[in-house]
Design a protein around this motif. Structure first.
Motif, PDB file in Angstrom:
ATOM      1  N   TYR A  43      -8.099   7.238   3.237  1.00  0.00           N
ATOM      2  CA  TYR A  43      -7.611   6.040   3.900  1.00  0.00           C
ATOM      3  C   TYR A  43      -8.728   5.032   4.178  1.00  0.00           C
ATOM      4  O   TYR A  43      -8.476   3.836   4.285  1.00  0.00           O
ATOM      5  CB  TYR A  43      -6.891   6.411   5.194  1.00  0.00           C
ATOM      6  N   MET A  53      -8.889   3.183   0.986  1.00  0.00           N
ATOM      7  CA  MET A  53      -7.699   2.338   0.883  1.00  0.00           C
ATOM      8  C   MET A  53      -7.836   1.094   1.769  1.00  0.00           C
ATOM      9  O   MET A  53      -7.470  -0.015   1.369  1.00  0.00           O
ATOM     10  CB  MET A  53      -6.450   3.131   1.276  1.00  0.00           C
ATOM     11  N   ILE A  66       0.844  -1.205   0.000  1.00  0.00           N
ATOM     12  CA  ILE A  66       0.000   0.000   0.000  1.00  0.00           C
ATOM     13  C   ILE A  66       0.869   1.241   0.000  1.00  0.00           C
ATOM     14  O   ILE A  66       2.003   1.233   0.482  1.00  0.00           O
ATOM     15  CB  ILE A  66      -0.972   0.049   1.195  1.00  0.00           C
ATOM     16  N   ASP A  67       0.334   2.305  -0.563  1.00  0.00           N
ATOM     17  CA  ASP A  67       0.932   3.637  -0.589  1.00  0.00           C
ATOM     18  C   ASP A  67       2.189   3.717  -1.448  1.00  0.00           C
ATOM     19  O   ASP A  67       2.417   4.714  -2.113  1.00  0.00           O
ATOM     20  CB  ASP A  67       1.245   4.129   0.829  1.00  0.00           C
ATOM     21  N   GLN A  69      -5.427  11.903   1.299  1.00  0.00           N
ATOM     22  CA  GLN A  69      -5.569  10.515   0.878  1.00  0.00           C
ATOM     23  C   GLN A  69      -6.833   9.942   1.524  1.00  0.00           C
ATOM     24  O   GLN A  69      -7.109  10.212   2.699  1.00  0.00           O
ATOM     25  CB  GLN A  69      -4.352   9.703   1.335  1.00  0.00           C
ATOM     26  N   ILE A 106      -1.945  -1.062  -3.697  1.00  0.00           N
ATOM     27  CA  ILE A 106      -2.918   0.034  -3.691  1.00  0.00           C
ATOM     28  C   ILE A 106      -2.131   1.316  -3.479  1.00  0.00           C
ATOM     29  O   ILE A 106      -1.500   1.493  -2.427  1.00  0.00           O
ATOM     30  CB  ILE A 106      -3.958  -0.136  -2.572  1.00  0.00           C
ATOM     31  N   SER A 127      -1.725   5.788  -4.616  1.00  0.00           N
ATOM     32  CA  SER A 127      -2.459   6.971  -5.076  1.00  0.00           C
ATOM     33  C   SER A 127      -1.819   7.492  -6.354  1.00  0.00           C
ATOM     34  O   SER A 127      -0.690   7.133  -6.689  1.00  0.00           O
ATOM     35  CB  SER A 127      -2.456   8.057  -3.994  1.00  0.00           C
TER      36      SER A 127
END
Length: 328
Positions: free
Chosen positions: A295, A298, A146-147, A293, A158, A160
């Protein structure tokens, strides 16, 4: 106390006691009276289920590991909370460890979490390759990135839209001034760092602005790094930058700490922007545009990928989340 003793005191079978303590009594239509008797005895004798033993029997620990650079980062803390709430609904528990953005610390954390027999791993990795994860997990434990995307990794991720967000934020700054914004970036070489810097450079090139490399700083995504970089800029120019873009809100926190320490009154004629967001930005006397973001989204996507991976669907997926820009 063992489960057998608890069941004997409650006057039920070991299986019935186990079903009640695992929250499945309604599914098996066990009476409320029996449920209350078992749970009351469990509380009285401080009974704690042997999760590891149950895991060996069921080939699952119901534990999910999360590795983040630091929990003082409001975004990662928000994500951890959202993920934990979602996983708890599904009967899983979250174990959190911090890497401090140090590859060796991250490897140690991963070894420790694997030792707890976690069912899956969610990570904000600072590694440039996924070989360490493949080696330590032996490809037996699902891993979700993530991120930050690890280049050439086959793990689901995942992230952005860092490039597009950087383009938008830099363009927004140039609406008010055609001066090159000072740029405070995170860890050099990381994919998200590269994308954010690329967007910044592209907008300046398109605007015909000659890029002064002395206005571009890199360190890490911490408040201390933000403080250090703005201190370096200030020592060279003896003023705050009129235009400024930080690659994370933690970096902006460091900048604001510097401002608070060195200015009796907060300046009003500043035009700044940052990745991330915080409600404090609405209270300042000058404008800091932001790109929060999501979250919660996410965490929801992470949970769905985890469930797919645990079900045996290891197909690579890359989910790119958009950020809304808050103009101030």
């Amino acid at each position: 106390m063992k489960l057998e003793e608890l069941a004997r005191l409650a006057g039920v079978s070991k299986a019935t006691a186990s079903i009640i303590l695992n929250g499945r009594a309604e599914q098996y239509r066990i009476s409320k009276l029996t449920q209350e008797r078992v749970t009351a005895l469990a509380e009285k004798y401080h009974y704690i289920a042997n999760v590891q033993a149950a895991g060996l029997r069921n080939h699952t620990s119901q534990l999910v590991a999360l590795i983040v650079p630091e929990l003082t980062h409001r975004g990662f803390a928000s994500f951890a909370r959202a993920l934990e709430l979602r996983l708890r609904e599904l009967g899983y528990h979250l174990l959190v460890s911090c890497s401090e953005d140090d590859p060796e610390v991250e490897a140690c954390a991963l070894r420790a979490l694997i030792g707890h027999q976690v069912d899956a791993i969610v990570t904000v990795s600072c590694h440039s390759s996924d070989q360490m994860y493949q080696r330590l997990t032996d490809n037996r434990i699902p891993v979700i990135l993530i991120d930050r995307k690890i280049p050439d990794s086959s793990y689901p991720c995942i992230i952005s839209n860092d490039l597009e967000t950087s383009l938008q934020l830099t363009s927004l700054l140039l609406e008010s001034s055609q001066q090159q914004p000072v740029y405070l970036g995170g860890v050099p070489g990381m994919r998200n760092s590269l994308n954010r810097l690329q967007g910044y450079r592209e907008i300046l090139d398109n605007a015909g602005i000659d890029i002064n490399e002395d206005y571009i700083f890199h360190h890490s995504y911490t408040a201390e790094a933000g403080y250090g970089m703005i201190t370096e800029y200030f020592s060279q120019h003896h003023a705050l930058p009129e235009n400024l873009l930080t690659a994370s809100f933690t970096l902006m926190e460091g900048v604001l700490s510097f401002v608070r320490e060195h200015y009796a009154l907060l300046p009003e004629a500043l035009n700044w922007a940052t990745f991330g967001n915080n409600m404090i930005l609405d209270l300042l006397p000058f404008s800091i545009h932001s790109a929060p973001q999501d979250y919660t989204s996410m965490a929801e996507h992470t949970t769905n990928l985890l469930l797919s991976s645990l079900a045996g669907d290891s197909e690579h997926q890359a989910i790119v989340l958009s950020r809304d820009i808050i103009r101030r």
